[in-house]
Scaffold this motif. Structure first.
Motif, PDB file in Angstrom:
ATOM      1  N   UNK A 193       0.831  -1.212   0.000  1.00 16.89           N
ATOM      2  CA  UNK A 193       0.000   0.000   0.000  1.00 16.89           C
ATOM      3  C   UNK A 193       0.858   1.250   0.000  1.00 16.89           C
ATOM      4  N   UNK A 194       1.904   1.255   0.792  1.00 14.78           N
ATOM      5  CA  UNK A 194       2.787   2.419   0.874  1.00 14.78           C
ATOM      6  C   UNK A 194       3.428   2.710  -0.478  1.00 14.78           C
ATOM      7  N   UNK A 195       3.928   1.676  -1.151  1.00 17.73           N
ATOM      8  CA  UNK A 195       4.560   1.868  -2.461  1.00 17.73           C
ATOM      9  C   UNK A 195       3.566   2.442  -3.454  1.00 17.73           C
ATOM     10  N   UNK A 196       2.332   1.916  -3.447  1.00 20.03           N
ATOM     11  CA  UNK A 196       1.321   2.424  -4.377  1.00 20.03           C
ATOM     12  C   UNK A 196       1.049   3.904  -4.126  1.00 20.03           C
ATOM     13  N   UNK A 197       0.915   4.304  -2.870  1.00 20.26           N
ATOM     14  CA  UNK A 197       0.645   5.707  -2.538  1.00 20.26           C
ATOM     15  C   UNK A 197       1.812   6.601  -2.968  1.00 20.26           C
ATOM     16  N   UNK A 198       3.029   6.134  -2.747  1.00 19.90           N
ATOM     17  CA  UNK A 198       4.195   6.933  -3.108  1.00 19.90           C
ATOM     18  C   UNK A 198       4.359   7.035  -4.626  1.00 19.90           C
ATOM     19  N   UNK A 199       3.984   5.975  -5.340  1.00 19.27           N
ATOM     20  CA  UNK A 199       4.033   6.027  -6.805  1.00 19.27           C
ATOM     21  C   UNK A 199       3.081   7.093  -7.328  1.00 19.27           C
ATOM     22  N   UNK A 200       1.897   7.167  -6.729  1.00 25.48           N
ATOM     23  CA  UNK A 200       0.932   8.188  -7.146  1.00 25.48           C
ATOM     24  C   UNK A 200       1.492   9.585  -6.912  1.00 25.48           C
ATOM     25  N   UNK A 201       2.124   9.798  -5.747  1.00 20.46           N
ATOM     26  CA  UNK A 201       2.720  11.100  -5.451  1.00 20.46           C
ATOM     27  C   UNK A 201       3.821  11.439  -6.449  1.00 20.46           C
ATOM     28  N   UNK A 202       4.679  10.449  -6.730  1.00 15.27           N
ATOM     29  CA  UNK A 202       5.826  10.679  -7.609  1.00 15.27           C
ATOM     30  C   UNK A 202       5.371  10.975  -9.037  1.00 15.27           C
ATOM     31  N   UNK A 203       4.304  10.298  -9.468  1.00 16.95           N
ATOM     32  CA  UNK A 203       3.824  10.470 -10.848  1.00 16.95           C
ATOM     33  C   UNK A 203       2.752  11.548 -10.955  1.00 16.95           C
ATOM     34  N   UNK A 204       2.462  12.227  -9.841  1.00 17.92           N
ATOM     35  CA  UNK A 204       1.454  13.294  -9.805  1.00 17.92           C
ATOM     36  C   UNK A 204       0.095  12.771 -10.286  1.00 17.92           C
ATOM     37  N   UNK A 205      -0.300  11.632  -9.739  1.00 18.61           N
ATOM     38  CA  UNK A 205      -1.594  11.032 -10.059  1.00 18.61           C
ATOM     39  C   UNK A 205      -2.485  11.073  -8.822  1.00 18.61           C
ATOM     40  N   UNK A 206      -3.773  11.204  -9.032  1.00 21.08           N
ATOM     41  CA  UNK A 206      -4.732  11.135  -7.931  1.00 21.08           C
ATOM     42  C   UNK A 206      -4.764   9.701  -7.397  1.00 21.08           C
ATOM     43  N   UNK A 207      -4.596   9.545  -6.093  1.00 20.64           N
ATOM     44  CA  UNK A 207      -4.564   8.209  -5.495  1.00 20.64           C
ATOM     45  C   UNK A 207      -5.969   7.818  -5.054  1.00 20.64           C
ATOM     46  N   UNK A 208      -6.495   6.730  -5.614  1.00 20.58           N
ATOM     47  CA  UNK A 208      -7.809   6.209  -5.245  1.00 20.58           C
ATOM     48  C   UNK A 208      -7.626   4.771  -4.792  1.00 20.58           C
ATOM     49  N   UNK A 209      -8.109   4.481  -3.593  1.00 17.38           N
ATOM     50  CA  UNK A 209      -7.890   3.150  -3.023  1.00 17.38           C
ATOM     51  C   UNK A 209      -9.203   2.407  -2.857  1.00 17.38           C
ATOM     52  N   UNK A 210      -9.221   1.154  -3.306  1.00 19.62           N
ATOM     53  CA  UNK A 210     -10.349   0.253  -3.105  1.00 19.62           C
ATOM     54  C   UNK A 210      -9.839  -1.065  -2.540  1.00 19.62           C
ATOM     55  N   UNK A 211     -10.680  -1.723  -1.799  1.00 19.82           N
ATOM     56  CA  UNK A 211     -10.363  -3.060  -1.306  1.00 19.82           C
ATOM     57  C   UNK A 211     -11.341  -4.043  -1.925  1.00 19.82           C
ATOM     58  N   UNK A 212     -10.815  -5.100  -2.524  1.00 15.72           N
ATOM     59  CA  UNK A 212     -11.693  -6.098  -3.141  1.00 15.72           C
ATOM     60  C   UNK A 212     -12.522  -6.828  -2.102  1.00 15.72           C
ATOM     61  N   UNK A 213     -12.128  -6.738  -0.841  1.00 14.84           N
ATOM     62  CA  UNK A 213     -12.891  -7.384   0.225  1.00 14.84           C
ATOM     63  C   UNK A 213     -14.191  -6.631   0.476  1.00 14.84           C
ATOM     64  N   UNK A 214     -14.145  -5.295   0.428  1.00 13.41           N
ATOM     65  CA  UNK A 214     -15.295  -4.476   0.794  1.00 13.41           C
ATOM     66  C   UNK A 214     -15.976  -3.807  -0.398  1.00 13.41           C
ATOM     67  N   UNK A 215     -15.391  -3.870  -1.571  1.00 16.03           N
ATOM     68  CA  UNK A 215     -15.921  -3.141  -2.729  1.00 16.03           C
ATOM     69  C   UNK A 215     -16.625  -4.087  -3.693  1.00 16.03           C
ATOM     70  N   UNK A 216     -17.612  -3.528  -4.399  1.00 18.81           N
ATOM     71  CA  UNK A 216     -18.333  -4.299  -5.398  1.00 18.81           C
ATOM     72  C   UNK A 216     -18.352  -3.579  -6.731  1.00 18.81           C
ATOM     73  N   UNK A 217     -19.245  -4.017  -7.618  1.00 20.31           N
ATOM     74  CA  UNK A 217     -19.327  -3.451  -8.962  1.00 20.31           C
ATOM     75  C   UNK A 217     -19.670  -1.965  -8.899  1.00 20.31           C
ATOM     76  N   UNK A 218     -20.576  -1.592  -7.986  1.00 20.20           N
ATOM     77  CA  UNK A 218     -20.982  -0.187  -7.888  1.00 20.20           C
ATOM     78  C   UNK A 218     -19.795   0.699  -7.517  1.00 20.20           C
ATOM     79  N   UNK A 219     -18.939   0.211  -6.625  1.00 19.03           N
ATOM     80  CA  UNK A 219     -17.761   0.998  -6.223  1.00 19.03           C
ATOM     81  C   UNK A 219     -16.791   1.154  -7.382  1.00 19.03           C
ATOM     82  N   UNK A 220     -16.622   0.087  -8.146  1.00 21.49           N
ATOM     83  CA  UNK A 220     -15.727   0.153  -9.301  1.00 21.49           C
ATOM     84  C   UNK A 220     -16.274   1.136 -10.347  1.00 21.49           C
ATOM     85  N   UNK A 221     -17.564   1.049 -10.603  1.00 17.05           N
ATOM     86  CA  UNK A 221     -18.162   1.949 -11.599  1.00 17.05           C
ATOM     87  C   UNK A 221     -17.983   3.410 -11.174  1.00 17.05           C
ATOM     88  N   UNK A 222     -18.199   3.658  -9.897  1.00 20.02           N
ATOM     89  CA  UNK A 222     -18.058   5.021  -9.386  1.00 20.02           C
ATOM     90  C   UNK A 222     -16.618   5.502  -9.534  1.00 20.02           C
TER      91      UNK A 222
END
Length: 432
Positions: A66-95
Motif C-alpha cells: 500500500x505504501x509503495x502504491x501511494x508513493x508512486x501516485x505522489x511521484x507520478x502526480x496522479x490522484x490516489x484512489x484506493x479500493x479493497x476487493x474485500x469491501x468493494x463491489x461493482x458499484x464501487x468500481x463503476x463510481x
C-alpha cells in the motif's frame, strides 16, 4: 493522512499506531524492496523515464504494498484512489471509473490501487481492462496470492508483476532503529531479546512495529531477554494456507530436500507443514510418492518404510504417529537415490502409446487350446528355470520391433548389484 482520520470520525491529532507514524514519505524510505524500487530496478527505471504503467504488487502482508502504491501516485502526480476487493463491489468500481474519466477530462490522471485484487472474480477483473487500455486509470493491484493462479491472463498481459520480498533481518533492524529514533529512546531489549522480536515479526514490517510498540509501553529500565520477550509477546501462527501458494512451495521444498539428501532441511520443512496445520496423511502420501520417484530400487526399503509410516500414523494419530513420519523423512533423505525406474516407466508409456497394436512374439503367446498350439502359439518357448543360470536370453519384445532399453540403473545402493546383473544378462543375450 489527516483526511483519512477525519473520514473515520477521528481528529487528525488522535493517537496513531507506530507503524502508521513511521509510514515512508518517499520511495527511498521503503526498506527491503531495493530490487524493484532502486534506481536500476524496474520501478526506478519506470519513474525515471517519466512513465507509469499498470503493475501488480505480489508479496506477503506487511512488506509495503500500500505504501509503495501511494508513493508512486505522489511521484507520478496522479490522484490516489484506493479500493479493497474485500469491501468493494461493482458499484464501487463503476463510481471509481466514472470519477477517473471526469478527472482525465481536466488533465488529471488516476492511480487506482486495488488491495487484495485476487478476491475480485474473473468477470470483475475483466471489467478493469477497457479502463486500463484507454489509460483512464493506472492500475496498481496488491495481492498475497500467486497472480498466475488468481488473476486473469488478460489482466496479467496488461500489468507487470512486481514481487515484493518479506522483510529480512537487516531490514527489520532498520525499521526498529527508525522506531527508536522516532520515540527518542532505545527499545528495552538485550541483543537476544532484539533478535527474538525480529523472529516474532516473521518478515512482516507492520507487525514488527506493532510488537515494538508493545515493548515501548513496558518499563524502559528493565531490558528483556529472549525468554522475557516470549512471555510478553504473542507469537502468531506462521503463514501457511493449505490451499494457497505457500502449501505447494513448502511441499516442494520438502520433496527437493529429500531428493537432495539433506535430512536436516527435510525435517525443517516437514515440521513447518505440521506447525502450519497440514494434514499429516497428505504428507504421508507425498512421502510414498517420493520413495517411488526419487529412491526407487536404490533402496526398496524406503517405499516400505513410507507405507508403514502412514499405517502407523493412522493407528496412533497425532502427535505420536508424527514420529513415524519423521522416521520416514530421515530414512528417505539419507537413502541412496535413483529415478531410473521413474524415468524408465515414463519412456515405456510413451513407446507403448506409439506401438500399442503390436502382438507379443509367438513363442510367448498363451496356448490353452490344441488349436492354438497347432498354429504355433507358444512354439519354441524356453522355460527360464530349466536353463542354466535361470536366464534363456529369448526376445520378449513384439516381432518387428527393435529391442528397447528403458531401465538404466544409476549404480547407487542396491541398483549397483542390479546394474551388474543386467550387464551380465546383456552379454549372454548378445552371445545367443
Amino acid at each position: 493522512m489527516s483526511d483519512l482520520f477525519q473520514s473515520a470520525g477521528l481528529d487528525g491529532d488522535a493517537p496513531r499506531p507506530l507503524a502508521d507514524r513511521l509510514r515512508p514519505q518517499s520511495l527511498s524510505d521503503v526498506v527491503g524492496q531495493d530490487h524493484i524500487i532502486g534506481p536500476n530496478a524496474p520501478l526506478g527505471r519506470m519513474l525515471a523515464s517519466g512513465r507509469m504503467a499498470s503493475i501488480i504488487l505480489w508479496g506477503p502482508p506487511g512488506v509495503g504494498k500500500t505504501t509503495i502504491a501511494r508513493l508512486l501516485a505522489d511521484h507520478a502526480d496522479l490522484e490516489f484512489v484506493q479500493l479493497s476487493a474485500v469491501f468493494s463491489g461493482v458499484a464501487d468500481l463503476r463510481k471509481a471509473f466514472e470519477a477517473a474519466k471526469a478527472r482525465r477530462a481536466t488533465g488529471q490522471g488516476t492511480l487506482l490501487f486495488v488491495d487484495e485484487i485476487h478476491r475480485f472474480n474473473k468477470a470483475q477483473q475483466d471489467g478493469f481492462l477497457p479502463f486500463v487500455e484507454e489509460g483512464i486509470v493506472t492500475l496498481v493491484g496488491a495481492t498475497t496470492e500467486n497472480p498466475s493462479f488468481e488473476l486473469n491472463s488478460a489482466l496479467l498481459s496488461r500489468a507487470q508483476v512486481m514481487v515484493l520480498n518479506r522483510i529480512d533481518g537487516p531490514s527489520m533492524t532498520q525499521l526498529l532503529e527508525r522506531a527508536e529514533a522516532h520515540m527518542d529512546r532505545a527499545l528495552p531489549l538485550t541483543d537476544e531479546g532484539r533478535e527474538a522480536l525480529i523472529n516474532y515479526a516473521d518478515g512482516d514490517g507492520r507487525y514488527g512495529l506493532n510488537l515494538a510498540e508493545e515493548i515501548f509501553a513496558l518499563d524502559p529500565h528493565q531490558k528483556l531477554d529472549a525468554k522475557a520477550v516470549a512471555a510478553v509477546l504473542q507469537k502468531r501462527a506462521p503463514a501457511y494456507d493449505k490451499k494457497a501458494d505457500s502449501h505447494y512451495n513448502i511441499i516442494s521444498a520438502l520433496h527437493k530436500s529429500i531428493r537432495g539428501s539433506d535430512p536436516d532441511a527435510a525435517l525443517y520443512w516437514f515440521a513447518r507443514m505440521l506447525s502450519g496445520g497440514e494434514d499429516p496423511l497428505y504428507i504421508a502420501r507425498r512421502l510414498i510418492r517420493m520413495a517411488s520417484e526419487d529412491i526407487g530400487l536404490a533402496d526398496p526399503l524406503a517405499l516400505m518404510i513410507a507405507n508403514e509410516a502412514m499405517v502407523t500414523y493412522r493407528t496412533l494419530g497425532s502427535p505420536e504417529g508424527e514420529l513415524a513420519l519423521a522416521h520416514a523423512v530421515v530414512h528417505m533423505a539419507t537413502a541412496p537415490k535413483s529415478n531410473a525406474v521413474y524415468t524408465a516407466f515414463k519412456s515405456a508409456m510413451k513407446v507403448a502409446a506409439q506401438t500399442g497394436s503390436l502382438a507379443p512374439p509367438a513363442h510367448i503367446l498363451n496356448a490353452p487350446t490344441k488349436l492354438m498350439k497347432d498354429i504355433g502359439y507358444g512354439a519354441g518357448y524356453k522355460y527360464d528355470h530349466d536353463v542354466e543360470g535361470s536366464f534363456s536370453g529369448q526376445n520378449y519384445f513384439p516381432e518387428g520391433m527393435n529391442r528397447q532399453q528403458f531401465y538404466a540403473p544409476k549404480g547407487a545402493g542396491r541398483e549397483a548389484q542390479i546394474a551388474a546383473r543386467l550387464a551380465e544378462w546383456a552379454k549372454k543375450r548378445d552371445g545367443d
